[in-house]
Scaffold this motif. Structure first.
Motif, PDB file in Angstrom:
ATOM      1  N   MET A   1       0.861  -1.174   0.000  1.00 40.41           N
ATOM      2  CA  MET A   1       0.000   0.000   0.000  1.00 40.41           C
ATOM      3  C   MET A   1       0.905   1.234   0.000  1.00 40.41           C
ATOM      4  N   PRO A   2       0.608   2.197  -0.868  1.00 37.31           N
ATOM      5  CA  PRO A   2       1.407   3.426  -0.888  1.00 37.31           C
ATOM      6  C   PRO A   2       1.331   4.161   0.454  1.00 37.31           C
ATOM      7  N   ALA A   3       2.385   4.858   0.792  1.00 37.05           N
ATOM      8  CA  ALA A   3       2.480   5.538   2.086  1.00 37.05           C
ATOM      9  C   ALA A   3       1.353   6.544   2.293  1.00 37.05           C
ATOM     10  N   ASP A   4       0.989   7.304   1.254  1.00 41.40           N
ATOM     11  CA  ASP A   4      -0.068   8.306   1.414  1.00 41.40           C
ATOM     12  C   ASP A   4      -1.421   7.648   1.668  1.00 41.40           C
ATOM     13  N   VAL A   5      -1.670   6.510   1.052  1.00 33.15           N
ATOM     14  CA  VAL A   5      -2.914   5.774   1.291  1.00 33.15           C
ATOM     15  C   VAL A   5      -2.906   5.178   2.698  1.00 33.15           C
ATOM     16  N   ALA A   6      -1.773   4.669   3.136  1.00 29.49           N
ATOM     17  CA  ALA A   6      -1.653   4.094   4.482  1.00 29.49           C
ATOM     18  C   ALA A   6      -1.960   5.132   5.555  1.00 29.49           C
ATOM     19  N   VAL A   7      -1.538   6.358   5.346  1.00 34.05           N
ATOM     20  CA  VAL A   7      -1.815   7.440   6.303  1.00 34.05           C
ATOM     21  C   VAL A   7      -3.317   7.694   6.379  1.00 34.05           C
ATOM     22  N   ILE A   8      -3.981   7.703   5.241  1.00 36.19           N
ATOM     23  CA  ILE A   8      -5.431   7.932   5.206  1.00 36.19           C
ATOM     24  C   ILE A   8      -6.173   6.783   5.879  1.00 36.19           C
ATOM     25  N   VAL A   9      -5.794   5.555   5.559  1.00 33.63           N
ATOM     26  CA  VAL A   9      -6.439   4.385   6.163  1.00 33.63           C
ATOM     27  C   VAL A   9      -6.261   4.399   7.671  1.00 33.63           C
ATOM     28  N   GLU A  10      -5.084   4.726   8.134  1.00 29.25           N
ATOM     29  CA  GLU A  10      -4.833   4.791   9.581  1.00 29.25           C
ATOM     30  C   GLU A  10      -5.691   5.877  10.229  1.00 29.25           C
ATOM     31  N   TRP A  11      -5.797   7.043   9.584  1.00 28.41           N
ATOM     32  CA  TRP A  11      -6.600   8.134  10.124  1.00 28.41           C
ATOM     33  C   TRP A  11      -8.075   7.723  10.222  1.00 28.41           C
ATOM     34  N   VAL A  12      -8.605   7.141   9.150  1.00 23.92           N
ATOM     35  CA  VAL A  12     -10.012   6.745   9.124  1.00 23.92           C
ATOM     36  C   VAL A  12     -10.272   5.638  10.149  1.00 23.92           C
ATOM     37  N   SER A  13      -9.412   4.652  10.215  1.00 23.29           N
ATOM     38  CA  SER A  13      -9.636   3.538  11.146  1.00 23.29           C
ATOM     39  C   SER A  13      -9.581   3.986  12.600  1.00 23.29           C
ATOM     40  N   GLY A  14      -8.855   5.043  12.884  1.00 21.56           N
ATOM     41  CA  GLY A  14      -8.802   5.565  14.249  1.00 21.56           C
ATOM     42  C   GLY A  14     -10.006   6.404  14.624  1.00 21.56           C
ATOM     43  N   ARG A  15     -10.851   6.748  13.647  1.00 17.83           N
ATOM     44  CA  ARG A  15     -11.992   7.632  13.898  1.00 17.83           C
ATOM     45  C   ARG A  15     -13.335   7.002  13.552  1.00 17.83           C
ATOM     46  N   THR A  16     -13.344   5.727  13.309  1.00 19.17           N
ATOM     47  CA  THR A  16     -14.591   5.035  12.998  1.00 19.17           C
ATOM     48  C   THR A  16     -14.788   3.846  13.923  1.00 19.17           C
ATOM     49  N   ARG A  17     -15.996   3.333  13.926  1.00 20.36           N
ATOM     50  CA  ARG A  17     -16.325   2.170  14.745  1.00 20.36           C
ATOM     51  C   ARG A  17     -16.390   0.936  13.859  1.00 20.36           C
ATOM     52  N   PRO A  18     -16.150  -0.217  14.443  1.00 19.41           N
ATOM     53  CA  PRO A  18     -16.332  -1.450  13.660  1.00 19.41           C
ATOM     54  C   PRO A  18     -17.810  -1.631  13.298  1.00 19.41           C
ATOM     55  N   VAL A  19     -18.081  -2.189  12.133  1.00 26.14           N
ATOM     56  CA  VAL A  19     -19.451  -2.423  11.686  1.00 26.14           C
ATOM     57  C   VAL A  19     -20.202  -3.282  12.695  1.00 26.14           C
ATOM     58  N   ALA A  20     -19.525  -4.224  13.321  1.00 23.41           N
ATOM     59  CA  ALA A  20     -20.174  -5.121  14.286  1.00 23.41           C
ATOM     60  C   ALA A  20     -20.793  -4.360  15.456  1.00 23.41           C
ATOM     61  N   ASP A  21     -20.318  -3.152  15.745  1.00 26.04           N
ATOM     62  CA  ASP A  21     -20.908  -2.343  16.824  1.00 26.04           C
ATOM     63  C   ASP A  21     -22.368  -2.003  16.544  1.00 26.04           C
ATOM     64  N   LEU A  22     -22.771  -2.024  15.276  1.00 30.33           N
ATOM     65  CA  LEU A  22     -24.142  -1.678  14.911  1.00 30.33           C
ATOM     66  C   LEU A  22     -25.145  -2.745  15.339  1.00 30.33           C
ATOM     67  N   GLU A  23     -24.674  -3.920  15.730  1.00 33.44           N
ATOM     68  CA  GLU A  23     -25.591  -4.973  16.182  1.00 33.44           C
ATOM     69  C   GLU A  23     -26.198  -4.650  17.545  1.00 33.44           C
ATOM     70  N   ASP A  24     -25.543  -3.787  18.314  1.00 28.60           N
ATOM     71  CA  ASP A  24     -26.087  -3.357  19.596  1.00 28.60           C
ATOM     72  C   ASP A  24     -27.155  -2.296  19.330  1.00 28.60           C
ATOM     73  N   ALA A  25     -28.380  -2.552  19.788  1.00 21.70           N
ATOM     74  CA  ALA A  25     -29.510  -1.662  19.492  1.00 21.70           C
ATOM     75  C   ALA A  25     -29.269  -0.232  19.971  1.00 21.70           C
ATOM     76  N   ASN A  26     -28.726  -0.054  21.171  1.00 26.30           N
ATOM     77  CA  ASN A  26     -28.497   1.292  21.692  1.00 26.30           C
ATOM     78  C   ASN A  26     -27.452   2.038  20.870  1.00 26.30           C
ATOM     79  N   THR A  27     -26.402   1.348  20.486  1.00 26.35           N
ATOM     80  CA  THR A  27     -25.365   1.967  19.654  1.00 26.35           C
ATOM     81  C   THR A  27     -25.934   2.362  18.304  1.00 26.35           C
ATOM     82  N   PHE A  28     -26.714   1.455  17.703  1.00 27.99           N
ATOM     83  CA  PHE A  28     -27.293   1.761  16.397  1.00 27.99           C
ATOM     84  C   PHE A  28     -28.242   2.952  16.478  1.00 27.99           C
ATOM     85  N   GLU A  29     -29.113   2.979  17.490  1.00 26.03           N
ATOM     86  CA  GLU A  29     -30.052   4.098  17.638  1.00 26.03           C
ATOM     87  C   GLU A  29     -29.306   5.413  17.796  1.00 26.03           C
TER      88      GLU A  29
END
Length: 103
Positions: A1-29
């Motif tokens: 993976m190019p370095a500039d893309v790796a920086v973006i992926v790292e930034w996004v992954s540090g600021r998002t939740r795993p999709v599996a978190d949406l299975e919890d009703a309170n989190t999803f709401e």
């Protein structure tokens, strides 16, 4: 993976939740209620609400299809379809107007 893309992926992954978190009703709401509100906290227009709900529903269906979620949490919840259904209902009884008041 190019370095500039790796920086973006790292930034996004540090600021998002795993999709599996949406299975919890309170989190999803909590997440869904933020998605369908304007930045000032007010409900968005009905057409925008429907548009964002459709996008979210398609995303969640995609997650189910590729086994990131077991069920679509949006389909399993009672969430109003429109801004109108989120407003308080008016009384079903008519006051009769000015003509009835004069009687």
């Amino acid at each position: 993976m190019p370095a500039d893309v790796a920086v973006i992926v790292e930034w996004v992954s540090g600021r998002t939740r795993p999709v599996a978190d949406l299975e919890d009703a309170n989190t999803f709401e909590d997440i869904f209620s933020k998605v369908v509100r304007k930045l000032d906290g007010k409900p968005m227009a009905e057409s925008s609400y429907k548009h964002y709900r459709a996008i979210m529903n398609n995303f969640l269906a995609y997650c189910v299809r590729f086994k990131q979620l077991e069920v679509n949490p949006l389909a399993a919840m009672e969430i109003p379809d429109t801004k109108a259904s989120r407003r308080p209902r008016r009384s079903s009884q008519s006051t009769g107007g000015a003509s009835q008041a004069r009687r």
